[in-house]
Design a protein around this motif. Structure first.
Motif, short mmCIF file in Angstrom:
data_model
loop_
_atom_site.label_atom_id
_atom_site.label_comp_id
_atom_site.label_asym_id
_atom_site.label_seq_id
_atom_site.Cartn_x
_atom_site.Cartn_y
_atom_site.Cartn_z
N ALA A 238 0.83 -1.21 0.00
CA ALA A 238 0.00 0.00 0.00
C ALA A 238 0.86 1.26 0.00
O ALA A 238 0.55 2.25 -0.69
N GLN A 239 1.95 1.24 0.75
CA GLN A 239 2.85 2.38 0.78
C GLN A 239 3.47 2.64 -0.58
O GLN A 239 3.73 3.79 -0.95
N ARG A 240 3.71 1.59 -1.35
CA ARG A 240 4.31 1.73 -2.68
C ARG A 240 3.27 1.92 -3.77
O ARG A 240 3.64 2.08 -4.94
N GLY A 241 1.99 1.89 -3.41
CA GLY A 241 0.94 2.03 -4.41
C GLY A 241 0.77 0.82 -5.29
O GLY A 241 0.24 0.91 -6.41
N VAL A 242 1.20 -0.36 -4.80
CA VAL A 242 1.10 -1.61 -5.57
C VAL A 242 -0.12 -2.39 -5.11
O VAL A 242 -0.33 -2.57 -3.90
N VAL A 243 -0.91 -2.87 -6.04
CA VAL A 243 -2.10 -3.66 -5.74
C VAL A 243 -1.73 -5.15 -5.77
O VAL A 243 -1.15 -5.63 -6.75
N VAL A 274 7.45 -6.04 -4.85
CA VAL A 274 6.77 -4.82 -4.43
C VAL A 274 7.73 -3.63 -4.41
O VAL A 274 7.37 -2.51 -4.78
N GLN A 275 8.97 -3.86 -3.97
CA GLN A 275 9.91 -2.77 -3.79
C GLN A 275 10.71 -2.43 -5.04
O GLN A 275 11.59 -1.57 -4.98
N GLU A 276 10.41 -3.07 -6.16
CA GLU A 276 11.08 -2.71 -7.41
C GLU A 276 10.69 -1.29 -7.81
O GLU A 276 9.56 -0.85 -7.56
N PRO A 277 11.61 -0.55 -8.42
CA PRO A 277 11.28 0.84 -8.80
C PRO A 277 10.17 0.86 -9.85
O PRO A 277 9.99 -0.06 -10.64
N GLY A 278 9.41 1.94 -9.82
CA GLY A 278 8.30 2.09 -10.76
C GLY A 278 7.03 2.42 -10.01
O GLY A 278 6.79 1.89 -8.93
N GLY A 280 3.19 2.54 -8.82
CA GLY A 280 1.97 1.73 -8.80
C GLY A 280 2.17 0.34 -9.34
O GLY A 280 3.16 -0.34 -9.08
N GLY A 281 1.20 -0.11 -10.11
CA GLY A 281 1.26 -1.42 -10.72
C GLY A 281 0.46 -2.45 -9.96
O GLY A 281 -0.21 -2.16 -8.96
N ARG A 282 0.53 -3.69 -10.41
CA ARG A 282 -0.25 -4.78 -9.84
C ARG A 282 0.60 -6.05 -9.83
O ARG A 282 1.32 -6.32 -10.78
N ILE A 283 0.51 -6.80 -8.73
CA ILE A 283 1.15 -8.10 -8.64
C ILE A 283 0.06 -9.15 -8.49
O ILE A 283 -0.76 -9.08 -7.57
N LEU A 284 0.03 -10.09 -9.40
CA LEU A 284 -1.03 -11.10 -9.46
C LEU A 284 -0.48 -12.45 -8.98
O LEU A 284 0.60 -12.87 -9.41
#
Length: 519
Positions: A238-243, A274-278, A280-284
């Motif tokens: 959530a802190q990284r904006g990743v879903v 999750v901590q990769e640069p970039g 938002g995004g989504r991890i499925l």
């Protein structure tokens, strides 16, 4: 000890003696006053002494002098009718300049009329070097792993103070920090957590190298594992904006794995994605079954500008490259790869510029209906500030056995946030036993390595006394080896808190005990 006259063999005893001597298990017959009546050859071999030289010796003579007080108390408890067998550690004769501890489980044998007859000692499979405090061997005989394990324990002690007091600065409602101060404390916690992770990975890799990383491979349902891991990583995502998104599976499979190590691997891989640069995004997360194997796929949909740089540490068919100077990322990934291999699985990596990264873990499939029941999921780290105290005026007592004054002060400061609790401190194991017997506390908090005995020894002595047997016992230790944690839980510890201390876990533990007492 007085001399012992060994009684002659009874008529018709030959068959039993043949079995006693032939068993590939170390066995000792012991009189009720503690003298060895008979030893089979396996016991003599385990102790490094001919069996006939053991006859007539007292069990307490085979213990280290620092452990005789505990051994005496345990033998007294067995003779008093304790329903549980005891475990004492006999000293093996020096072998190549090194002593070792041989665990002996002692049972009380009774006649058909209930009369106590004698004691039977059975040597357990585990046999290892004695603790540094009891060792008479020169330091240079220690293995590389023993040195690393000792360094890991030593590093966790200052980390416990650093991270523990940093958490206190952040959560103490009586001393609010400014935004700038909170940011600085966050940097301390983040760097300390990174150092702690490096220490843990180095120790685990060292254990792998010397084949001293035991795994408990069982069949586990995969769905609760994923739920637990996702819950633990969700705050960082959530802190990284990743879903984080989990694709429902057609069937819920089970896998053969070590539960805690599988969670460790999944957390490591998810956090790296999750901590990769970039932005938002989504991890499925997807689960599939193919040819009696379960494939768990983690797909990062963010289009990276280059191939995922850490792929070389995970591919099973590649040799691990020589580590380059870095923040230690490669250690966690290398550990993940080795653990999956030990669980008879493999990891595949697919990454291409502009296409994102996909990690696929293959594990042996189990039968869903026979899977082991999952233990309750632990509480995950929260923002601390949302913790609620337990109302009530009932005064409760914690007896904390610890020989490090900084660790004691940390716990004392934490308990200021729970004013219904009172802290009593014992600086050694013998004091802890005496204080608990004199005034039983509501909670016993034990360091596992006290100056005169271990936390397990203290717990065992108190367990065999009727009015202290039911005191909740919790470990608080820098000893984080999984097999040691499992041993403590098997011996009745309600929880095992590790150093550096997670302040939230200790506060929630105090709350749970208070609620139980209030009820």
């Amino acid at each position: 000890m007085p001399a012992l006259e060994v009684p002659p063999a009874a008529d018709g005893d030959d068959a039993h003696r043949l079995i006693f001597g032939a068993l590939d298990v170390g066995l000792l017959r012991v009189s009720l006053d503690g003298h060895i009546l008979e030893s089979n050859p396996c016991a003599g071999e385990r102790l490094g002494a001919p069996p006939d030289t053991l006859i007539g010796r007292h069990l307490l003579d085979l213990l280290h002098p620092d452990e005789k007080a505990t051994g005496t108390a345990q033998l007294d408890a067995v003779l008093a009718g304790s329903p549980l067998p005891i475990v004492v550690h006999l000293l093996r004769a020096p072998d190549g300049g090194r002593q070792a501890r041989v665990p002996l489980q002692v049972h009380l044998l009774r006649a058909p009329d209930g009369r106590a007859v004698q004691l039977l000692g059975r040597m357990l499979a585990q046999q290892g070097p004695i603790s540094p405090a009891l060792s008479t061997a020169p330091p240079e005989t220690s293995t590389g792993f023993d040195v690393l394990a000792g360094m890991g324990h030593a590093l966790r002690t200052p980390l416990n103070a650093m991270l523990g007091f940093a958490q206190l600065l952040r959560v103490d409602p009586q001393q609010s920090l400014s935004p700038s101060q909170r940011e600085k404390v966050a940097h301390i916690e983040q760097s300390g957590a990174q150092l702690l992770n490096l220490v843990s990975n180095v120790i685990d890799l060292a254990r792998l190298e010397v084949d001293r990383l035991p795994l408990q491979i069982q069949m586990w349902p995969l769905s609760p594992v994923l739920d637990d891991v996702l819950a633990g990583v969700s705050a960082t995502a959530a802190q990284r904006g990743v879903v984080l998104e989990r694709q429902p599976a057609e069937t819920e499979p089970s896998v053969w794995a070590d539960l805690e190590r599988l969670k460790q691997v999944l957390r490591t891989l998810l956090l790296h994605l999750v901590q990769e640069p970039g932005p938002g995004g989504r991890i499925l997360l997807e689960v599939q079954i193919l040819n009696h194997q379960v494939a768990l796929t983690l797909s990062d949909t963010r289009p990276a500008s280059q191939v995922w740089p850490h792929a070389r540490w995970l591919e099973t068919h590649q040799a691990a490259p020589a580590p380059a100077p870095s923040d230690g990322t490669h250690l966690g990934l290398l550990m993940a790869r080795r653990l999956i291999e030990l669980m008879q699985g493999r990891i595949q990596v697919s990454s291409a510029p502009g296409m994102g990264t996909r990690l696929r873990i293959w594990l042996p499939q189990g039968q869903t209906l026979n899977a082991t029941t999952m233990p309750p999921a632990p509480h995950h780290r929260s923002a601390f500030g949302d913790l609620d105290g337990v109302p009530g005026e009932q005064a409760l007592t914690v007896l904390y056995a610890e020989d490090n004054v900084v660790n004691i002060e940390l716990v004392r400061q934490v308990m200021r946030m729970r004013p219904q609790w009172r802290l009593e401190v014992a600086y050694c194991g013998q004091d802890a036993i005496a204080m608990a017997l004199r005034d039983p506390p509501d909670l016993l908090l034990l360091d596992m390595h006290l100056g005169d005995m271990s936390g397990l020894d203290v717990s065992n002595v108190l367990t065999r006394q009727a009015y202290t047997a039911d005191i909740p016992r919790v470990a608080l230790s820098a000893d984080v080896l999984p097999d040691h944690i499992r041993e403590a839980r098997a011996q009745g510890f309600a929880d095992y808190l590790t150093k550096p201390l997670d302040v939230e876990r200790l506060l929630r533990l105090l709350d749970r005990v208070a609620q139980r007492k209030a009820g």
